[in-house]
Scaffold this motif. Structure first.
Motif, PDB file in Angstrom:
ATOM      1  N   CYS A  19     -15.606  48.212  14.187  1.00 19.68           N
ATOM      2  CA  CYS A  19     -14.704  49.324  13.887  1.00 19.68           C
ATOM      3  C   CYS A  19     -13.315  49.061  14.455  1.00 19.68           C
ATOM      4  N   PHE A  20     -13.286  48.547  15.673  1.00 23.60           N
ATOM      5  CA  PHE A  20     -11.996  48.235  16.306  1.00 23.60           C
ATOM      6  C   PHE A  20     -11.217  47.203  15.506  1.00 23.60           C
ATOM      7  N   LEU A  21     -11.883  46.125  15.113  1.00 25.85           N
ATOM      8  CA  LEU A  21     -11.206  45.076  14.350  1.00 25.85           C
ATOM      9  C   LEU A  21     -10.711  45.594  13.008  1.00 25.85           C
ATOM     10  N   ASN A  22     -11.564  46.356  12.324  1.00 23.74           N
ATOM     11  CA  ASN A  22     -11.189  46.856  11.007  1.00 23.74           C
ATOM     12  C   ASN A  22     -10.026  47.830  11.101  1.00 23.74           C
ATOM     13  N   LEU A  23     -10.069  48.745  12.065  1.00 24.79           N
ATOM     14  CA  LEU A  23      -8.976  49.709  12.210  1.00 24.79           C
ATOM     15  C   LEU A  23      -7.688  49.027  12.651  1.00 24.79           C
ATOM     16  N   PHE A  24      -7.813  47.984  13.459  1.00 25.69           N
ATOM     17  CA  PHE A  24      -6.628  47.225  13.868  1.00 25.69           C
ATOM     18  C   PHE A  24      -5.995  46.542  12.662  1.00 25.69           C
ATOM     19  N   ALA A  25      -6.836  45.921  11.819  1.00 24.64           N
ATOM     20  CA  ALA A  25      -6.327  45.304  10.588  1.00 24.64           C
ATOM     21  C   ALA A  25      -5.725  46.350   9.662  1.00 24.64           C
ATOM     22  N   PHE A  26      -6.354  47.528   9.614  1.00 25.79           N
ATOM     23  CA  PHE A  26      -5.838  48.623   8.791  1.00 25.79           C
ATOM     24  C   PHE A  26      -4.429  49.031   9.236  1.00 25.79           C
ATOM     25  N   LEU A  28      -2.297  47.212  10.857  1.00 20.44           N
ATOM     26  CA  LEU A  28      -1.378  46.118  10.527  1.00 20.44           C
ATOM     27  C   LEU A  28      -0.981  46.148   9.054  1.00 20.44           C
ATOM     28  N   ALA A  29      -1.945  46.447   8.182  1.00 19.15           N
ATOM     29  CA  ALA A  29      -1.648  46.527   6.746  1.00 19.15           C
ATOM     30  C   ALA A  29      -0.712  47.690   6.444  1.00 19.15           C
ATOM     31  N   VAL A  30      -0.941  48.835   7.110  1.00 20.65           N
ATOM     32  CA  VAL A  30      -0.039  49.975   6.932  1.00 20.65           C
ATOM     33  C   VAL A  30       1.362  49.628   7.421  1.00 20.65           C
ATOM     34  N   GLY A  31       1.432  48.928   8.556  1.00 20.21           N
ATOM     35  CA  GLY A  31       2.727  48.490   9.055  1.00 20.21           C
ATOM     36  C   GLY A  31       3.422  47.532   8.102  1.00 20.21           C
ATOM     37  N   ALA A  32       2.640  46.651   7.482  1.00 19.33           N
ATOM     38  CA  ALA A  32       3.221  45.720   6.504  1.00 19.33           C
ATOM     39  C   ALA A  32       3.768  46.463   5.292  1.00 19.33           C
ATOM     40  N   TYR A  62       2.956  41.066   9.807  1.00 18.61           N
ATOM     41  CA  TYR A  62       1.885  42.054   9.837  1.00 18.61           C
ATOM     42  C   TYR A  62       0.785  41.703   8.838  1.00 18.61           C
ATOM     43  N   GLY A  63       1.189  41.303   7.645  1.00 19.07           N
ATOM     44  CA  GLY A  63       0.212  40.979   6.611  1.00 19.07           C
ATOM     45  C   GLY A  63      -0.666  39.797   6.979  1.00 19.07           C
ATOM     46  N   VAL A  64      -0.057  38.743   7.498  1.00 22.40           N
ATOM     47  CA  VAL A  64      -0.823  37.559   7.901  1.00 22.40           C
ATOM     48  C   VAL A  64      -1.744  37.888   9.075  1.00 22.40           C
ATOM     49  N   SER A  65      -1.255  38.682  10.016  1.00 21.25           N
ATOM     50  CA  SER A  65      -2.083  39.083  11.160  1.00 21.25           C
ATOM     51  C   SER A  65      -3.295  39.892  10.704  1.00 21.25           C
ATOM     52  N   ALA A  66      -3.073  40.834   9.787  1.00 20.71           N
ATOM     53  CA  ALA A  66      -4.182  41.623   9.249  1.00 20.71           C
ATOM     54  C   ALA A  66      -5.182  40.734   8.521  1.00 20.71           C
ATOM     55  N   PHE A  67      -4.699  39.713   7.835  1.00 24.99           N
ATOM     56  CA  PHE A  67      -5.562  38.772   7.119  1.00 24.99           C
ATOM     57  C   PHE A  67      -6.548  38.111   8.073  1.00 24.99           C
ATOM     58  N   PHE A  68      -6.053  37.610   9.194  1.00 24.90           N
ATOM     59  CA  PHE A  68      -6.921  36.887  10.127  1.00 24.90           C
ATOM     60  C   PHE A  68      -7.825  37.826  10.925  1.00 24.90           C
TER      61      PHE A  68
END
Length: 199
Positions: A19-26, A28-32, A62-68
């Motif tokens: 959940c933490f990883l997914n919300l963190f990626a989420f 980052l995607a919103v920030g992108a 942000y997008g690349v960070s969310a990808f990884f």
């Protein structure tokens, strides 16, 4: 990683980490999405040409960070559940397979949106049009909603992944408890038979 399937605290810890990883990626995607690069036409001070001057390239980062981050989450799920193929027999296999397929489908769509949006956004931050046109009217920019679509896929991916992990953990833990109960029952029967006094 097999311990995640047979330990309830470990399964809860795994789900919390996912959940933490997914919300963190989420996030980052919103920030992108919010920091998409925009450009303005700027005249060249040395000749009559014009070019596009773009602002910050934070959206690409942000997008690349969310990808990884999302890639790491999916890799952990695959390793912990042995990719469905080598795990225990699932009683609710239809639900688990559907969640597994949905998890991978949304993962691939989200990753495609993230990497595609990041590449195009990075491309647009360059001085496009400088050598192609003399009089630019507008500047190319990444279409709105690419990173937002990735963020939406992440939420669906999280739900599907949690359902899949829950089905896997339930099957593994249930099988272990069933085995323990059978062993305990056998020992009880043996003790009763052994304790019967002869004539």
């Amino acid at each position: 990683m097999g311990g995640f399937a047979t330990s309830r605290p470990a399964s809860v810890a795994l789900c919390a980490f996912l959940c933490f990883l997914n919300l963190f990626a989420f996030l980052l995607a919103v920030g992108a999405e919010r920091r998409r690069s925009t450009g303005k036409v700027v005249p060249d001070e040395y000749d009559d040409r014009s070019y596009c001057l773009y602002d910050t390239d934070a959206s690409t980062v942000y997008g690349v960070s969310a990808f990884f981050v999302l890639l790491l989450q999916q890799a952990i799920i695959t390793a912990a559940t042995r990719c469905l193929c080598f795990g225990p027999t699932l009683s609710s296999r239809g639900c688990a397979v559907a969640a597994f397929v949905l998890s991978w489908t949304t993962f691939l769509i989200a990753e495609a949106c993230l990497i595609g949006g990041s590449v195009r956004n990075a491309k647009h931050t360059k001085y496009l049009g400088y050598y192609m046109k003399h009089d630019l009217v507008s500047c190319a920019a990444l279409r709105k909603g690419v990173f937002a679509a990735a963020a939406a896929m992440m939420i669906i991916n999280l739900v599907a992944s949690l359902v899949y992990c829950w089905s896997y953990s339930k099957a593994a833990t249930g099988g272990f408890m069933k085995h323990q109960n059978e062993v305990g029952l056998g020992m009880t029967d043996y003790g009763l038979d052994k304790g019967v006094a002869g004539p």
